[in-house]
Motif scaffolding. Structure first.
Motif, PDB file in Angstrom:
ATOM      1  N   LYS A  83       0.782  -1.120  -0.003  1.00 38.43           N
ATOM      2  CA  LYS A  83       0.090   0.060   0.038  1.00 38.43           C
ATOM      3  C   LYS A  83       0.864   1.415   0.041  1.00 38.43           C
ATOM      4  O   LYS A  83       0.645   2.145  -0.726  1.00 38.43           O
ATOM      5  N   THR A  84       1.744   1.314   0.947  1.00 34.16           N
ATOM      6  CA  THR A  84       2.913   2.507   0.969  1.00 34.16           C
ATOM      7  C   THR A  84       3.538   2.701  -0.432  1.00 34.16           C
ATOM      8  O   THR A  84       3.850   3.752  -0.755  1.00 34.16           O
ATOM      9  N   ALA A  85       3.782   1.448  -0.947  1.00 34.59           N
ATOM     10  CA  ALA A  85       4.498   1.454  -2.113  1.00 34.59           C
ATOM     11  C   ALA A  85       3.902   2.385  -3.406  1.00 34.59           C
ATOM     12  O   ALA A  85       4.550   3.068  -3.904  1.00 34.59           O
ATOM     13  N   ARG A  86       2.624   1.761  -3.396  1.00 34.41           N
ATOM     14  CA  ARG A  86       1.817   2.321  -4.258  1.00 34.41           C
ATOM     15  C   ARG A  86       1.588   3.826  -4.265  1.00 34.41           C
ATOM     16  O   ARG A  86       1.334   4.620  -5.134  1.00 34.41           O
ATOM     17  N   LEU A  87       1.541   4.307  -2.887  1.00 30.34           N
ATOM     18  CA  LEU A  87       1.480   5.747  -2.270  1.00 30.34           C
ATOM     19  C   LEU A  87       2.617   6.637  -2.914  1.00 30.34           C
ATOM     20  O   LEU A  87       2.824   7.744  -2.526  1.00 30.34           O
ATOM     21  N   GLY A  88       3.913   5.755  -3.092  1.00 32.22           N
ATOM     22  CA  GLY A  88       5.064   6.555  -3.161  1.00 32.22           C
ATOM     23  C   GLY A  88       5.796   6.884  -1.816  1.00 32.22           C
ATOM     24  O   GLY A  88       6.586   7.787  -1.978  1.00 32.22           O
ATOM     25  N   GLN A  89       5.342   6.370  -0.903  1.00 34.56           N
ATOM     26  CA  GLN A  89       6.044   6.668   0.589  1.00 34.56           C
ATOM     27  C   GLN A  89       7.237   5.658   0.698  1.00 34.56           C
ATOM     28  O   GLN A  89       7.046   4.671   1.613  1.00 34.56           O
ATOM     29  N   ARG A  90       8.140   6.179   0.454  1.00 34.10           N
ATOM     30  CA  ARG A  90       9.560   5.600   0.247  1.00 34.10           C
ATOM     31  C   ARG A  90       9.970   5.054   1.888  1.00 34.10           C
ATOM     32  O   ARG A  90      10.271   3.929   1.987  1.00 34.10           O
ATOM     33  N   ARG A  91      10.006   6.026   2.591  1.00 39.09           N
ATOM     34  CA  ARG A  91      10.528   5.622   4.105  1.00 39.09           C
ATOM     35  C   ARG A  91       9.487   4.670   4.870  1.00 39.09           C
ATOM     36  O   ARG A  91       9.941   3.641   5.152  1.00 39.09           O
ATOM     37  N   ALA A  92       8.265   4.966   4.377  1.00 37.04           N
ATOM     38  CA  ALA A  92       7.339   3.855   5.385  1.00 37.04           C
ATOM     39  C   ALA A  92       7.508   2.382   4.616  1.00 37.04           C
ATOM     40  O   ALA A  92       7.374   1.632   5.374  1.00 37.04           O
ATOM     41  N   THR A  93       7.607   2.629   3.120  1.00 36.78           N
ATOM     42  CA  THR A  93       7.831   1.247   2.747  1.00 36.78           C
ATOM     43  C   THR A  93       8.993   0.251   3.131  1.00 36.78           C
ATOM     44  O   THR A  93       8.985  -0.777   3.407  1.00 36.78           O
ATOM     45  N   MET A  94      10.386   1.396   3.343  1.00 34.23           N
ATOM     46  CA  MET A  94      11.448   0.789   3.784  1.00 34.23           C
ATOM     47  C   MET A  94      11.412   0.317   5.343  1.00 34.23           C
ATOM     48  O   MET A  94      11.838  -1.063   5.534  1.00 34.23           O
ATOM     49  N   VAL A  95      10.633   0.852   6.123  1.00 31.31           N
ATOM     50  CA  VAL A  95      10.320   0.337   7.611  1.00 31.31           C
ATOM     51  C   VAL A  95       9.686  -0.840   7.454  1.00 31.31           C
ATOM     52  O   VAL A  95       9.923  -1.877   8.117  1.00 31.31           O
ATOM     53  N   LEU A  96       8.440  -0.915   6.669  1.00 30.52           N
ATOM     54  CA  LEU A  96       7.805  -2.392   6.707  1.00 30.52           C
ATOM     55  C   LEU A  96       8.345  -3.285   6.290  1.00 30.52           C
ATOM     56  O   LEU A  96       8.376  -4.528   6.790  1.00 30.52           O
ATOM     57  N   ILE A 169      15.330   0.070  -3.259  1.00 32.58           N
ATOM     58  CA  ILE A 169      14.529   1.307  -2.639  1.00 32.58           C
ATOM     59  C   ILE A 169      15.474   2.456  -2.085  1.00 32.58           C
ATOM     60  O   ILE A 169      15.251   3.536  -2.410  1.00 32.58           O
ATOM     61  N   ALA A 170      16.276   1.936  -0.927  1.00 34.47           N
ATOM     62  CA  ALA A 170      16.994   2.703  -0.618  1.00 34.47           C
ATOM     63  C   ALA A 170      17.940   3.699  -1.554  1.00 34.47           C
ATOM     64  O   ALA A 170      18.306   4.863  -1.278  1.00 34.47           O
ATOM     65  N   ARG A 171      18.381   3.123  -2.558  1.00 31.23           N
ATOM     66  CA  ARG A 171      19.353   3.744  -3.469  1.00 31.23           C
ATOM     67  C   ARG A 171      18.393   4.260  -4.730  1.00 31.23           C
ATOM     68  O   ARG A 171      19.066   4.982  -5.649  1.00 31.23           O
ATOM     69  N   PRO A 175      11.232   4.240  -9.757  1.00 32.91           N
ATOM     70  CA  PRO A 175      10.380   5.063  -9.026  1.00 32.91           C
ATOM     71  C   PRO A 175       9.155   3.998  -8.277  1.00 32.91           C
ATOM     72  O   PRO A 175       8.561   3.278  -9.139  1.00 32.91           O
ATOM     73  N   LEU A 176       9.235   4.373  -7.133  1.00 34.74           N
ATOM     74  CA  LEU A 176       8.305   3.396  -6.481  1.00 34.74           C
ATOM     75  C   LEU A 176       6.778   3.232  -6.609  1.00 34.74           C
ATOM     76  O   LEU A 176       6.485   2.167  -6.618  1.00 34.74           O
ATOM     77  N   GLU A 177       6.171   4.295  -6.812  1.00 34.15           N
ATOM     78  CA  GLU A 177       4.827   4.413  -7.067  1.00 34.15           C
ATOM     79  C   GLU A 177       4.511   3.783  -8.382  1.00 34.15           C
ATOM     80  O   GLU A 177       3.252   3.429  -8.606  1.00 34.15           O
ATOM     81  N   SER A 179       6.140   1.208 -10.036  1.00 36.55           N
ATOM     82  CA  SER A 179       6.761  -0.293 -10.035  1.00 36.55           C
ATOM     83  C   SER A 179       5.669  -1.269  -9.474  1.00 36.55           C
ATOM     84  O   SER A 179       5.261  -0.873  -8.500  1.00 36.55           O
ATOM     85  N   ASP A 180       5.900  -2.441  -9.916  1.00 36.80           N
ATOM     86  CA  ASP A 180       5.269  -3.452  -9.341  1.00 36.80           C
ATOM     87  C   ASP A 180       6.225  -4.407  -8.479  1.00 36.80           C
ATOM     88  O   ASP A 180       5.575  -5.756  -8.265  1.00 36.80           O
ATOM     89  N   LYS A 181       7.210  -4.144  -8.182  1.00 38.60           N
ATOM     90  CA  LYS A 181       8.353  -4.983  -7.762  1.00 38.60           C
ATOM     91  C   LYS A 181       7.773  -5.477  -6.141  1.00 38.60           C
ATOM     92  O   LYS A 181       7.773  -6.428  -5.840  1.00 38.60           O
ATOM     93  N   VAL A 182       7.257  -4.500  -5.466  1.00 42.30           N
ATOM     94  CA  VAL A 182       6.734  -4.728  -4.018  1.00 42.30           C
ATOM     95  C   VAL A 182       5.783  -5.561  -4.045  1.00 42.30           C
ATOM     96  O   VAL A 182       5.658  -6.653  -3.446  1.00 42.30           O
ATOM     97  N   GLU A 183       4.500  -5.455  -4.938  1.00 40.72           N
ATOM     98  CA  GLU A 183       3.521  -6.026  -4.933  1.00 40.72           C
ATOM     99  C   GLU A 183       3.777  -7.630  -5.579  1.00 40.72           C
ATOM    100  O   GLU A 183       2.980  -8.656  -4.865  1.00 40.72           O
ATOM    101  N   ILE A 184       4.689  -7.807  -6.462  1.00 43.53           N
ATOM    102  CA  ILE A 184       4.875  -9.283  -6.984  1.00 43.53           C
ATOM    103  C   ILE A 184       5.642  -9.931  -6.155  1.00 43.53           C
ATOM    104  O   ILE A 184       5.302 -11.265  -5.812  1.00 43.53           O
ATOM    105  N   ALA A 185       6.673  -9.489  -5.437  1.00 43.57           N
ATOM    106  CA  ALA A 185       7.408 -10.108  -4.206  1.00 43.57           C
ATOM    107  C   ALA A 185       6.175 -10.482  -3.236  1.00 43.57           C
ATOM    108  O   ALA A 185       6.429 -11.502  -2.624  1.00 43.57           O
ATOM    109  N   GLY A 186       5.568  -9.492  -2.782  1.00 42.25           N
ATOM    110  CA  GLY A 186       4.581  -9.895  -2.075  1.00 42.25           C
ATOM    111  C   GLY A 186       3.618 -10.874  -2.088  1.00 42.25           C
ATOM    112  O   GLY A 186       3.308 -11.786  -1.155  1.00 42.25           O
ATOM    113  N   LEU A 187       3.238 -11.332  -3.428  1.00 42.16           N
ATOM    114  CA  LEU A 187       2.343 -12.302  -3.957  1.00 42.16           C
ATOM    115  C   LEU A 187       3.221 -13.733  -3.252  1.00 42.16           C
ATOM    116  O   LEU A 187       2.519 -14.456  -2.838  1.00 42.16           O
TER     117      LEU A 187
END
Length: 209
Positions: A83-96, A169-171, A175-177, A179-187
Motif C-alpha cells: 500500500k505505501t509503495a503504491r502511494l510512493g511513501q519510500r520511508r514507510a515502505t522501507m520500514v515495513l 528502494i534505498a538507492r 520510481p516506487l509508485e 513499479s510492481d516490484k513490491v507487489e509481485i514479491a508480496g504475492l
C-alpha cells in the motif's frame, strides 16, 4: 518487475500484467509441488493415524505457534508495504520491509533452534536411537523434515528477494509508485505464509486435541 518498459511490451501496464501473470504461473507450480507433499501426508495419515498422532506430539508446539505468529505478522507488514509503495511513501515502505525481514529472520532462527532440539532428541528418521514406536512414526518425521525444510528454503529465498528490493528502494533505483516490484514479491511471500498455515496444524496440532 522492472519499472522501465521492455521493447516487446507496448506500455508499462501491459508489462506489469505480464509480470503478474508470470508470477501466478510460478505460484501455481509451487502449489502443485507442495500439494504432492500434502497428498503424501494425507495418505499416510489415513493409513497410520495412531503412529502420526504419537509422532506429532513430539513436535515443539510452542515454537511452531510462535513461527505462525511471526509469519502472519510479516504478511500484514508486507500488505502495508504494498500500500505505501503504491502511494510512493519510500520511508514507510522501507520500514515495513525492514520489519518483514526481521520477522522472517526470527522465523528462521526459531526454526533452527527447533531443528537443534529435534536432532538432540534423535527425532529424525535415520537415527539409530530414534525414540518412538511404532516404526511408522518415522514416516511422519521424514515428512516433517522434508516439508519444513523446503518451506525454510522458500522463506530464505523470500528474505533474499526482500533484501534486494529494500536495497534498491534505498538507492532510489526505480520510481516506487510506478513499479510492481513490491507487489509481485508480496504475492510470493503470501504463498510462503499460506503454506505454513497448512503445515502448522498437520505437524504440530495433530494428536493434541
Amino acid at each position: 518487475m522492472s519499472s522501465t518498459v521492455a521493447g516487446h511490451f507496448h506500455d508499462h501496464r501491459q508489462q506489469s500484467r505480464a509480470n503478474t501473470l508470470g508470477l501466478w504461473i510460478f505460484l501455481a507450480t509451487e502449489v502443485l509441488f507442495f500439494g504432492a507433499l500434502f497428498a503424501a501426508y494425507l495418505i499416510y495419515r489415513v493409513l497410520y493415524p495412531q503412529a502420526f498422532e504419537t509422532a506429532a506430539r513430539e513436535t515443539e508446539i510452542a515454537i511452531g505457534t510462535l513461527n505462525t505468529a511471526l509469519l502472519l505478522t510479516s504478511s500484514a507488514s508486507v500488505a502495508m508495504a504494498v500500500k505505501t509503495a503504491r502511494l510512493g511513501q519510500r520511508r514507510a515502505t522501507m520500514v515495513l520491509l525492514g520489519v518483514t525481514l526481521a520477522l522472517g529472520l526470527g522465523f528462521l532462527a526459531a526454526k533452527g533452534f527447533e531443528y537443534h532440539s529435534d536432532l538432540t532428541k534423535h527425532l529424525w528418521p535415520g537415527s539409530a536411537d530414534f525414540p518412538l514406536d511404532p516404526p511408522q512414526t518415522r514416516i511422519f518425521w521424514a515428512l516433517y523434515w522434508i516439508m519444513t525444510g523446503i518451506h525454510a528454503v522458500h522463506v530464505t529465498a523470500g528474505l533474499g528477494l526482500w533484501a534486494v528490493i529494500l536495497t534498491m528502494i534505498a538507492r532510489r533505483s526505480f520510481p516506487l509508485e510506478s513499479s510492481d516490484k513490491v507487489e509481485i514479491a508480496g504475492l510470493y511471500w503470501h504463498l510462503v505464509d499460506l503454506v505454513w498455515i497448512f503445515l502448522w496444524p498437520i505437524l504440530y496440532l495433530v494428536g493434541r486435541s
